[in-house]
Design a protein around this motif. Structure first.
Motif, PDB file in Angstrom:
ATOM      1  N   ALA A 177      26.636  52.956  26.778  1.00 13.57           N
ATOM      2  CA  ALA A 177      27.772  52.234  26.176  1.00 13.57           C
ATOM      3  C   ALA A 177      28.506  53.141  25.186  1.00 13.57           C
ATOM      4  CB  ALA A 177      27.291  50.958  25.493  1.00 13.57           C
ATOM      5  N   PHE A 178      27.743  53.876  24.382  1.00 10.47           N
ATOM      6  CA  PHE A 178      28.337  54.811  23.431  1.00 10.47           C
ATOM      7  C   PHE A 178      29.123  55.893  24.161  1.00 10.47           C
ATOM      8  CE2 PHE A 178      27.866  58.913  21.207  1.00 10.47           C
ATOM      9  CZ  PHE A 178      28.700  58.667  20.134  1.00 10.47           C
ATOM     10  N   ASP A 179      28.531  56.470  25.192  1.00 10.69           N
ATOM     11  CA  ASP A 179      29.181  57.523  25.968  1.00 10.69           C
ATOM     12  C   ASP A 179      30.501  57.017  26.561  1.00 10.69           C
ATOM     13  OD1 ASP A 179      28.813  60.308  27.167  1.00 10.69           O
ATOM     14  OD2 ASP A 179      29.116  59.105  28.977  1.00 10.69           O
ATOM     15  N   LYS A 180      30.462  55.823  27.124  1.00 13.91           N
ATOM     16  CA  LYS A 180      31.672  55.241  27.722  1.00 13.91           C
ATOM     17  C   LYS A 180      32.744  55.026  26.655  1.00 13.91           C
ATOM     18  CE  LYS A 180      33.264  51.362  30.504  1.00 13.91           C
ATOM     19  NZ  LYS A 180      32.897  50.137  31.202  1.00 13.91           N
ATOM     20  N   ALA A 181      32.348  54.512  25.503  1.00 13.66           N
ATOM     21  CA  ALA A 181      33.306  54.264  24.424  1.00 13.66           C
ATOM     22  C   ALA A 181      33.875  55.576  23.882  1.00 13.66           C
ATOM     23  CB  ALA A 181      32.639  53.465  23.308  1.00 13.66           C
ATOM     24  N   ALA A 182      33.031  56.589  23.754  1.00 14.04           N
ATOM     25  CA  ALA A 182      33.477  57.875  23.213  1.00 14.04           C
ATOM     26  C   ALA A 182      34.541  58.526  24.093  1.00 14.04           C
ATOM     27  CB  ALA A 182      32.292  58.815  23.032  1.00 14.04           C
ATOM     28  N   PHE A 183      34.434  58.333  25.395  1.00 14.54           N
ATOM     29  CA  PHE A 183      35.376  58.978  26.321  1.00 14.54           C
ATOM     30  C   PHE A 183      36.541  58.078  26.740  1.00 14.54           C
ATOM     31  CE2 PHE A 183      31.871  61.933  26.590  1.00 14.54           C
ATOM     32  CZ  PHE A 183      32.550  63.145  26.580  1.00 14.54           C
ATOM     33  N   GLY A 185      42.104  56.602  23.679  1.00 15.69           N
ATOM     34  CA  GLY A 185      42.304  56.130  22.316  1.00 15.69           C
ATOM     35  C   GLY A 185      43.381  56.985  21.680  1.00 15.69           C
ATOM     36  N   ALA A 186      43.148  57.415  20.452  1.00 18.30           N
ATOM     37  CA  ALA A 186      44.088  58.312  19.799  1.00 18.30           C
ATOM     38  C   ALA A 186      44.186  59.631  20.572  1.00 18.30           C
ATOM     39  CB  ALA A 186      43.666  58.565  18.351  1.00 18.30           C
TER      40      ALA A 186
END
Length: 101
Positions: free
Chosen positions: A26-32, A35-36
């Motif tokens: 979940a973290f990996d998906k959110a990080a990539f 976004g900005a």
């Protein structure tokens, strides 16, 4: 030792540490996620970091993802040179520890 087939063994981690691995994915998906920074920019950063950590899995995976996100040879080359400059800079700045204050 390096073989992309080894990544199939990640399922073992998913199986034996499910809560932690769910959080990691979940973290990996959110990080990539877009976004900005765009997905392409994030993948170019990942390529540069992978080159500095010298992880062949990360280099291969993020190079592929960067290209799929539209990264050009020129962009990948510049990311690689930034990574090289950071590695060299680390050696140069740490060289200051060689001299008594």
């Amino acid at each position: 030792m390096f073989d992309m087939k080894n990544l199939g063994r990640l399922k073992k981690l998913d199986e034996h540490a499910p809560d932690v691995m769910k959080a990691f994915w979940a973290f990996d998906k959110a990080a990539f996620a877009e976004g900005a920074l765009s997905a392409r920019e994030k993948q170019l950063i990942a390529v540069a970091v992978a080159l500095t950590t010298q992880c062949p899995y990360c280099i291969e995976l993020h190079n592929k993802a960067a290209r799929e996100a539209g990264a050009s040879d020129a962009q990948l080359s510049e990311a690689a040179m930034v990574a090289a400059a950071i590695r060299a800079g680390g050696a140069v700045t740490h060289a200051t520890h060689l001299f008594a204050g």
